[in-house]
Scaffold this motif. Structure first.
Motif, PDB file in Angstrom:
ATOM      1  N   GLY A  63      36.952  22.583  53.125  1.00 23.93           N
ATOM      2  CA  GLY A  63      36.569  21.329  52.494  1.00 23.93           C
ATOM      3  C   GLY A  63      35.100  21.262  52.165  1.00 23.93           C
ATOM      4  O   GLY A  63      34.495  22.243  51.729  1.00 23.93           O
ATOM      5  N   ASN A  87      34.882  16.271  55.069  1.00 24.38           N
ATOM      6  CA  ASN A  87      36.190  15.978  54.492  1.00 24.38           C
ATOM      7  C   ASN A  87      36.858  17.329  54.246  1.00 24.38           C
ATOM      8  O   ASN A  87      36.472  18.055  53.342  1.00 24.38           O
ATOM      9  CB  ASN A  87      36.065  15.191  53.194  1.00 24.38           C
ATOM     10  N   ALA A  89      40.694  19.798  54.659  1.00 27.28           N
ATOM     11  CA  ALA A  89      42.110  19.999  54.999  1.00 27.28           C
ATOM     12  C   ALA A  89      42.147  20.971  56.174  1.00 27.28           C
ATOM     13  O   ALA A  89      41.375  21.929  56.217  1.00 27.28           O
ATOM     14  CB  ALA A  89      42.859  20.585  53.813  1.00 27.28           C
ATOM     15  N   GLN A  97      49.058  23.107  55.032  1.00 27.08           N
ATOM     16  CA  GLN A  97      48.255  22.021  55.587  1.00 27.08           C
ATOM     17  C   GLN A  97      48.999  21.360  56.749  1.00 27.08           C
ATOM     18  O   GLN A  97      50.156  20.966  56.627  1.00 27.08           O
ATOM     19  CB  GLN A  97      47.898  20.964  54.533  1.00 27.08           C
ATOM     20  N   LYS A 100      44.034  16.982  58.790  1.00 24.55           N
ATOM     21  CA  LYS A 100      42.776  16.784  58.060  1.00 24.55           C
ATOM     22  C   LYS A 100      41.665  16.453  59.036  1.00 24.55           C
ATOM     23  O   LYS A 100      41.909  16.025  60.168  1.00 24.55           O
ATOM     24  CB  LYS A 100      42.932  15.692  56.998  1.00 24.55           C
ATOM     25  N   TYR A 101      40.439  16.672  58.574  1.00 25.82           N
ATOM     26  CA  TYR A 101      39.238  16.432  59.367  1.00 25.82           C
ATOM     27  C   TYR A 101      38.320  15.598  58.505  1.00 25.82           C
ATOM     28  O   TYR A 101      38.044  15.951  57.353  1.00 25.82           O
ATOM     29  CB  TYR A 101      38.604  17.773  59.749  1.00 25.82           C
ATOM     30  N   TYR A 102      37.842  14.485  59.045  1.00 24.02           N
ATOM     31  CA  TYR A 102      37.006  13.569  58.263  1.00 24.02           C
ATOM     32  C   TYR A 102      36.098  12.776  59.207  1.00 24.02           C
ATOM     33  O   TYR A 102      36.230  12.836  60.431  1.00 24.02           O
ATOM     34  CB  TYR A 102      37.878  12.631  57.426  1.00 24.02           C
TER      35      TYR A 102
END
Length: 191
Positions: A63, A87, A89, A97, A100-102
């Motif tokens: 990302g 941000n 995947a 997938q 997610k990482y955010y």
């Protein structure tokens, strides 16, 4: 003159079938072979997960990281690029997938809806042009699923993600820049 007699003509399809069966058998044994065990041996000691934990999930984060030009802490009149948030995947080793990482706050979320945040314990240099290795102590998971019981997250196998080379000055304070990166996120649970 043909080299194929009626007897060899009957053997050719059989030979092809045997070859196909052997090939499929070989492929099947490759797929069912035990997966390579993740090793911390080559990592800096500061980011190694303590004994008593085992790998629960290995992911590849692909990302971007956003940086913002802000005032430098405790340095009036000076500015610097500051990490504003990730941000990415989270993919399994086959590229599918799985989450997610955010952030902020830094949040790892599984496709099943379970998610965790954490507290950074340590970082270590990961080579020029790469964000650092990182060890995070996970907070209790929100929701039930893959993130339930995760105790630590390691960020390893880093590519890119460092602050932009573009100028950051009082003239462009507040400007945001996005930088691409990739990192493996290894999730650990108590053994």
């Amino acid at each position: 003159m043909s080299l194929h007699t009626p007897a060899t003509n009957r053997l050719l399809p059989l030979t092809g079938a045997v070859a196909t069966a052997l090939l499929l058998s070989a492929c099947g044994s490759m797929m069912s072979s035990p997966k390579t065990m993740y090793s911390q041996d080559s990592l800096p000691d500061s980011i190694k997960v303590p004994a008593g934990h085992k790998v629960a999930m290995e992911t590849v984060g692909v990302g971007e990281i956003t940086y913002e030009c802000r005032d430098k802490a405790n340095a009036p009149g000076q500015t610097e690029w500051v990490f504003a948030g990730p941000n990415a995947a989270l993919n399994d080793r086959s590229g599918k997938q799985v989450g997610k990482y955010y952030g902020p706050p830094a949040t790892w979320e599984s496709m099943d809806g379970s998610k965790i945040t954490g507290t950074q314990l340590a970082v270590a240099p990961a080579g020029t042009g790469n964000i650092p290795y990182q060890l995070v102590k996970a907070n209790p998971a929100m929701g039930m699923g893959a993130m339930t019981g995760v105790t630590y997250i390691q960020r390893v196998a880093l590519k890119g993600g460092v602050a932009p080379m573009a100028a950051c000055s009082p003239a462009n304070k507040g400007e945001r820049q996005i930088v691409k990166y990739q990192a493996d996120y290894i999730f650990w649970k108590a053994a």
